[in-house]
Design a protein around this motif. Structure first.
Motif, PDB file in Angstrom:
ATOM      1  N   CYS A  73       0.820  -1.217   0.000  1.00  0.00           N
ATOM      2  CA  CYS A  73       0.000   0.000   0.000  1.00  0.00           C
ATOM      3  C   CYS A  73       0.851   1.263   0.000  1.00  0.00           C
ATOM      4  O   CYS A  73       0.511   2.251  -0.665  1.00  0.00           O
ATOM      5  CB  CYS A  73      -0.945  -0.012   1.201  1.00  0.00           C
ATOM      6  SG  CYS A  73      -2.279  -1.231   1.075  1.00  0.00           S
ATOM      7  N   VAL A  74       1.960   1.244   0.729  1.00  0.00           N
ATOM      8  CA  VAL A  74       2.823   2.428   0.759  1.00  0.00           C
ATOM      9  C   VAL A  74       3.589   2.560  -0.556  1.00  0.00           C
ATOM     10  O   VAL A  74       3.760   3.672  -1.077  1.00  0.00           O
ATOM     11  CB  VAL A  74       3.777   2.372   1.965  1.00  0.00           C
ATOM     12  CG1 VAL A  74       4.788   3.518   1.910  1.00  0.00           C
ATOM     13  CG2 VAL A  74       2.982   2.442   3.269  1.00  0.00           C
ATOM     14  N   ALA A  75       4.042   1.448  -1.123  1.00  0.00           N
ATOM     15  CA  ALA A  75       4.739   1.514  -2.415  1.00  0.00           C
ATOM     16  C   ALA A  75       3.840   2.132  -3.479  1.00  0.00           C
ATOM     17  O   ALA A  75       4.302   2.889  -4.343  1.00  0.00           O
ATOM     18  CB  ALA A  75       5.189   0.119  -2.837  1.00  0.00           C
ATOM     19  N   ARG A  76       2.557   1.824  -3.396  1.00  0.00           N
ATOM     20  CA  ARG A  76       1.597   2.371  -4.375  1.00  0.00           C
ATOM     21  C   ARG A  76       1.460   3.884  -4.246  1.00  0.00           C
ATOM     22  O   ARG A  76       1.069   4.560  -5.211  1.00  0.00           O
ATOM     23  CB  ARG A  76       0.240   1.689  -4.173  1.00  0.00           C
ATOM     24  CG  ARG A  76      -0.812   2.073  -5.190  1.00  0.00           C
ATOM     25  CD  ARG A  76      -0.440   1.625  -6.608  1.00  0.00           C
ATOM     26  NE  ARG A  76      -1.498   1.956  -7.543  1.00  0.00           N
ATOM     27  CZ  ARG A  76      -1.665   3.153  -8.096  1.00  0.00           C
ATOM     28  NH1 ARG A  76      -0.818   4.137  -7.809  1.00  0.00           N
ATOM     29  NH2 ARG A  76      -2.667   3.371  -8.933  1.00  0.00           N
ATOM     30  N   GLN A  77       1.820   4.437  -3.094  1.00  0.00           N
ATOM     31  CA  GLN A  77       1.791   5.890  -2.913  1.00  0.00           C
ATOM     32  C   GLN A  77       2.841   6.585  -3.780  1.00  0.00           C
ATOM     33  O   GLN A  77       2.699   7.762  -4.104  1.00  0.00           O
ATOM     34  CB  GLN A  77       2.048   6.246  -1.444  1.00  0.00           C
ATOM     35  CG  GLN A  77       1.046   5.670  -0.455  1.00  0.00           C
ATOM     36  CD  GLN A  77      -0.282   6.388  -0.494  1.00  0.00           C
ATOM     37  OE1 GLN A  77      -0.338   7.615  -0.444  1.00  0.00           O
ATOM     38  NE2 GLN A  77      -1.366   5.633  -0.592  1.00  0.00           N
ATOM     39  N   PHE A  78       3.885   5.831  -4.155  1.00  0.00           N
ATOM     40  CA  PHE A  78       4.997   6.432  -4.886  1.00  0.00           C
ATOM     41  C   PHE A  78       5.068   5.992  -6.348  1.00  0.00           C
ATOM     42  O   PHE A  78       5.830   6.571  -7.109  1.00  0.00           O
ATOM     43  CB  PHE A  78       6.320   6.081  -4.198  1.00  0.00           C
ATOM     44  CG  PHE A  78       6.417   6.586  -2.787  1.00  0.00           C
ATOM     45  CD1 PHE A  78       6.608   7.933  -2.533  1.00  0.00           C
ATOM     46  CD2 PHE A  78       6.299   5.718  -1.710  1.00  0.00           C
ATOM     47  CE1 PHE A  78       6.696   8.409  -1.230  1.00  0.00           C
ATOM     48  CE2 PHE A  78       6.384   6.178  -0.411  1.00  0.00           C
ATOM     49  CZ  PHE A  78       6.580   7.530  -0.168  1.00  0.00           C
ATOM     50  N   ARG A  79       4.322   4.973  -6.719  1.00  0.00           N
ATOM     51  CA  ARG A  79       4.369   4.478  -8.091  1.00  0.00           C
ATOM     52  C   ARG A  79       2.955   4.304  -8.640  1.00  0.00           C
ATOM     53  O   ARG A  79       2.070   3.811  -7.939  1.00  0.00           O
ATOM     54  CB  ARG A  79       5.096   3.128  -8.161  1.00  0.00           C
ATOM     55  CG  ARG A  79       6.599   3.214  -7.923  1.00  0.00           C
ATOM     56  CD  ARG A  79       7.305   3.969  -9.053  1.00  0.00           C
ATOM     57  NE  ARG A  79       8.725   4.089  -8.817  1.00  0.00           N
ATOM     58  CZ  ARG A  79       9.640   3.254  -9.300  1.00  0.00           C
ATOM     59  NH1 ARG A  79       9.268   2.218 -10.043  1.00  0.00           N
ATOM     60  NH2 ARG A  79      10.915   3.446  -9.045  1.00  0.00           N
ATOM     61  N   GLU A  80       2.789   4.675  -9.897  1.00  0.00           N
ATOM     62  CA  GLU A  80       1.491   4.483 -10.534  1.00  0.00           C
ATOM     63  C   GLU A  80       1.197   3.008 -10.751  1.00  0.00           C
ATOM     64  O   GLU A  80       0.036   2.594 -10.771  1.00  0.00           O
ATOM     65  CB  GLU A  80       1.455   5.224 -11.879  1.00  0.00           C
ATOM     66  CG  GLU A  80       1.463   6.740 -11.750  1.00  0.00           C
ATOM     67  CD  GLU A  80       1.306   7.422 -13.098  1.00  0.00           C
ATOM     68  OE1 GLU A  80       1.098   6.699 -14.101  1.00  0.00           O
ATOM     69  OE2 GLU A  80       1.399   8.659 -13.146  1.00  0.00           O
ATOM     70  N   SER A  81       2.247   2.232 -10.932  1.00  0.00           N
ATOM     71  CA  SER A  81       2.059   0.807 -11.184  1.00  0.00           C
ATOM     72  C   SER A  81       2.975  -0.001 -10.276  1.00  0.00           C
ATOM     73  O   SER A  81       4.186   0.223 -10.239  1.00  0.00           O
ATOM     74  CB  SER A  81       2.364   0.476 -12.650  1.00  0.00           C
ATOM     75  OG  SER A  81       2.251  -0.914 -12.885  1.00  0.00           O
ATOM     76  N   VAL A  82       2.378  -0.914  -9.530  1.00  0.00           N
ATOM     77  CA  VAL A  82       3.110  -1.846  -8.679  1.00  0.00           C
ATOM     78  C   VAL A  82       2.550  -3.239  -8.946  1.00  0.00           C
ATOM     79  O   VAL A  82       1.337  -3.412  -9.066  1.00  0.00           O
ATOM     80  CB  VAL A  82       2.951  -1.490  -7.186  1.00  0.00           C
ATOM     81  CG1 VAL A  82       3.563  -2.573  -6.305  1.00  0.00           C
ATOM     82  CG2 VAL A  82       3.594  -0.146  -6.879  1.00  0.00           C
ATOM     83  N   ALA A  83       3.436  -4.223  -9.050  1.00  0.00           N
ATOM     84  CA  ALA A  83       2.990  -5.608  -9.228  1.00  0.00           C
ATOM     85  C   ALA A  83       2.969  -6.310  -7.879  1.00  0.00           C
ATOM     86  O   ALA A  83       3.900  -6.166  -7.079  1.00  0.00           O
ATOM     87  CB  ALA A  83       3.919  -6.350 -10.184  1.00  0.00           C
ATOM     88  N   THR A  84       1.898  -7.037  -7.595  1.00  0.00           N
ATOM     89  CA  THR A  84       1.802  -7.793  -6.345  1.00  0.00           C
ATOM     90  C   THR A  84       1.695  -9.279  -6.658  1.00  0.00           C
ATOM     91  O   THR A  84       1.096  -9.674  -7.658  1.00  0.00           O
ATOM     92  CB  THR A  84       0.587  -7.349  -5.514  1.00  0.00           C
ATOM     93  OG1 THR A  84      -0.595  -7.417  -6.323  1.00  0.00           O
ATOM     94  CG2 THR A  84       0.770  -5.930  -5.003  1.00  0.00           C
TER      95      THR A  84
END
Length: 644
Positions: free
Chosen positions: A253-264
């Motif tokens: 959730c925090v990584a998504r604050q800094f990147r438009e696209s995150v893979a989980t």
């Protein structure tokens, strides 16, 4: 499969040996100098008349030193050479996060090795006094410089097969008698035949001592966000493990604050008791990542064989690492160059569980009664009662309260201090309606439980049971100058098992072409977490309150307010059974595994695990140990194949 490493090399301490050093050709990844050679990328090595330097730096250190020494900002090793010239061994005070340094002072023939505080970069070496020092981030890479690797360390095998009773400090001992590991948070100094390791990491949790509760929560949020941002800085395609637990969900959730696209990546083992889909889906709906659900590899034996070859030693996970390989396969398929993990958020954030012991030891009965009720209400304690989640809140409170007091009284009774036992029992009886009859039933239950769970015999051979190896060098010095109130949690954060896991993921990343980053392992975040009082960590009984409050509005409420983890006991048993059946014909009576393991006792434990009449919980300590026997056997097979 070719060994993959980021760096390796050799330094000849003896000038006569240097004259006969290994032949080599200077090229893009090999740098020769009069006293040895270093194999790494050109920007990580610097040779001058005074120094030969190897430096692997994280981006934060590159930027900091590059601003100080802009004329050398393109060469990490040159930056470290200038930093060492200015600050000497105090240079670690200016470095954070990931780094691995080797500095050879050529005129004085002294060698220095600095390993980062959390062991994010492995550093292995072989030292021949007054001879040579060869080094690498992979044990297999040491074979480029010496044939002196062979020879197993029985003491390490003994430790591997013996479950620790407490957190163990990181040790320089490896599975190979002649190979050592540099200690995280330490500087290694070699001159002639003398070797010294000294801790350089000192913490200052006291800087946060007088802060208010709200200030600490805000500081935790700020530091955690900053750590995640630094971890992903400079990478193109960011992936993150997502198990549905508090740690991995927080990272995602925090990584998504800094990147438009995150893979989980959610690894679903397909077992109902481990299904975290509900919590994973809540995170996916919250942050809308590129989400992948994968499954552990079907052939556990093949997966472990691959992992063991990458790791140069047996698997270190309690449950076989098919999980990591499954997510790594998918990460490679979509081009991830970074994988974030939630390792080891539990220890860094802290649960506040010591609060119960504190209240009991100080006889603070009012607060203890509240804490026991809060703990029992919020936690999943199916280890006490398989039907725990079906109990009413009142039944949970009563059940856990009785367990807690009987456990404490049992500790006293084992010391044979009958006077203290009866005095304490009387106090508890007056405050909590304690029953001697119930207590005796509890003691009987402990004896029965221990009978079911006790080893049917040591898994070690008699020779290994009585073997006592050479003393190791460990990281105990890290805790010597620390205030007592911080030691237990800091031992948990820096213990051997967690650093082994970091090293294992590092080796997997080398093979798959992506880095692993662990945002909870941040120096300032650790200092702050140590300073947060146990009462604040405990919260309303769920524990880890600082993280829960800091990420309110960031995490889905379903995850933020969950008070328990998924239990992998059933899956652990299934994987053992599967792996045993796959290796049954491999580990014959003549197999070298039984040089170390008592085969008769192992088969007795195997029968216990396969017995459907014995409850799952009573099998788990046996299962974890038996799994390690199989992991060890797979590794021994690989060693034999290499020799042939």
């Amino acid at each position: 499969m070719k060994p993959s490493s980021r760096f390796s090399g050799i330094v000849y301490i003896d000038s006569l040996l240097a004259a006969r050093k290994l032949d080599g050709c200077e090229g893009q990844n090999v740098c020769l100098f009069e006293e040895g050679e270093i194999r790494t990328t050109p920007s990580a090595v610097d040779i001058t008349p005074e120094y030969a330097v190897l430096a692997i730096l994280g981006k934060r250190n590159q930027e900091f030193l590059g601003n100080l020494f802009p004329q050398k900002k393109e060469n990490d090793a040159a930056l470290i050479r200038l930093a060492f010239s200015r600050w000497g061994t105090q240079l670690t005070e200016y470095l954070t996060g990931e780094f691995s340094l080797l500095i050879w002072e050529r005129p004085s023939r002294q060698l220095w090795v600095f390993r980062d505080r959390f062991g994010l970069l492995p550093f292995y070496y072989i030292f021949q006094p007054n001879g040579f020092f060869c080094f690498a981030d992979r044990i297999a890479a040491l074979s480029k410089f010496t044939k002196n690797i062979a020879g197993l360390d029985p003491q390490k095998i003994k430790e591997y097969l013996t479950p620790p009773s407490s957190y163990q400090p990181f040790s320089d001992r490896t599975f190979y008698r002649n190979v050592k590991a540099a200690l995280p948070g330490h500087v290694l100094h070699i001159k002639g035949s003398t070797v010294m390791q000294e801790a350089y990491w000192t913490l200052d949790p006291g800087q946060f001592r007088n802060h208010t509760e709200s200030e600490r929560i805000e500081q935790f949020k700020t530091l955690f966000f900053a750590s995640v941002e630094r971890c992903i800085d400079g990478f193109n395609t960011v992936g993150t493990h997502l198990s549905g637990g508090l740690d991995s969900s927080s990272i995602a959730c925090v990584a998504r604050q800094f990147r438009e696209s995150v893979a989980t990546f959610y690894v679903n083992p397909g077992v109902a008791s481990t299904d975290e889909t509900f919590y994973v889906d809540s995170v996916v709906k919250k942050i809308h990542p590129r989400h992948f659900e994968v499954h552990p590899r079907q052939n556990m034996y093949e997966a472990l064989s691959q992992l063991t070859e990458l790791f140069d030693r047996p698997d270190h996970f309690v449950t076989a690492s098919g999980f990591l390989l499954a997510s790594a396969d998918q990460a490679k398929a979509i081009g991830c160059d970074l994988m974030l993990t939630g390792h080891d958020g539990d220890s860094v954030v802290g649960h506040g569980n010591q609060l119960l012991d504190t209240y009991f030891q100080t006889r603070d009965w009012t607060n203890l009664q509240w804490a026991l009720k809060a703990y029992a209400t919020a936690r999943d304690l199916r280890t006490l009662d398989p039907d725990w989640l079906l109990l009413t809140p009142e039944q949970r409170e009563y059940r856990y309260r009785q367990y807690f007091f009987y456990k404490e009284l049992w500790k006293i009774l084992k010391t044979k201090n009958l006077s203290q036992f009866f005095q304490t029992a009387q106090l508890i009886r007056r405050k909590f309606a304690f029953s001697y009859t119930d207590f005796m039933q509890f003691i009987q239950g402990i004896i029965v439980s221990k009978f079911h769970r006790r080893p049917l015999g040591s898994l070690l051979t008699n020779e290994l049971v009585y073997y006592s190896g050479e003393p190791d060098t460990n990281a105990e010095a890290l805790y010597q100058t620390m205030e007592d109130e911080y030691v237990f949690q800091f031992r948990a954060i820096t213990n051997q098992a967690y650093i082994d896991v970091i090293e294992q993921m590092y080796h997997i990343g080398l093979h798959y072409g992506h880095a692993y980053a662990h945002p909870f392992f941040d120096e300032k975040l650790v200092e702050l977490s140590l300073a947060i009082p146990e009462r604040m960590k405990f919260g309303d009984g769920m524990g880890r309150e600082s993280l829960r409050r800091a990420l309110k509005g960031i995490l889905p409420e379903e995850v933020r307010t969950r008070g328990f983890k998924t239990c992998f006991n059933e899956y652990g048993l299934l994987t053992f059974k599967e792996l045993y059946l796959q290796t049954q014909e491999v580990f014959t009576e003549e197999h070298t595994l039984w040089r170390w393991v008592n085969r008769t006792h192992f088969l007795q434990i195997k029968d216990l695990i396969f017995n459907p009449k014995i409850p799952v919980f009573n099998k788990m300590s046996h299962c974890n140990s038996a799994n390690r026997v199989l992991y060890l056997g797979i590794w021994l097979d690989q060693l034999k194949n290499r020799e042939e």
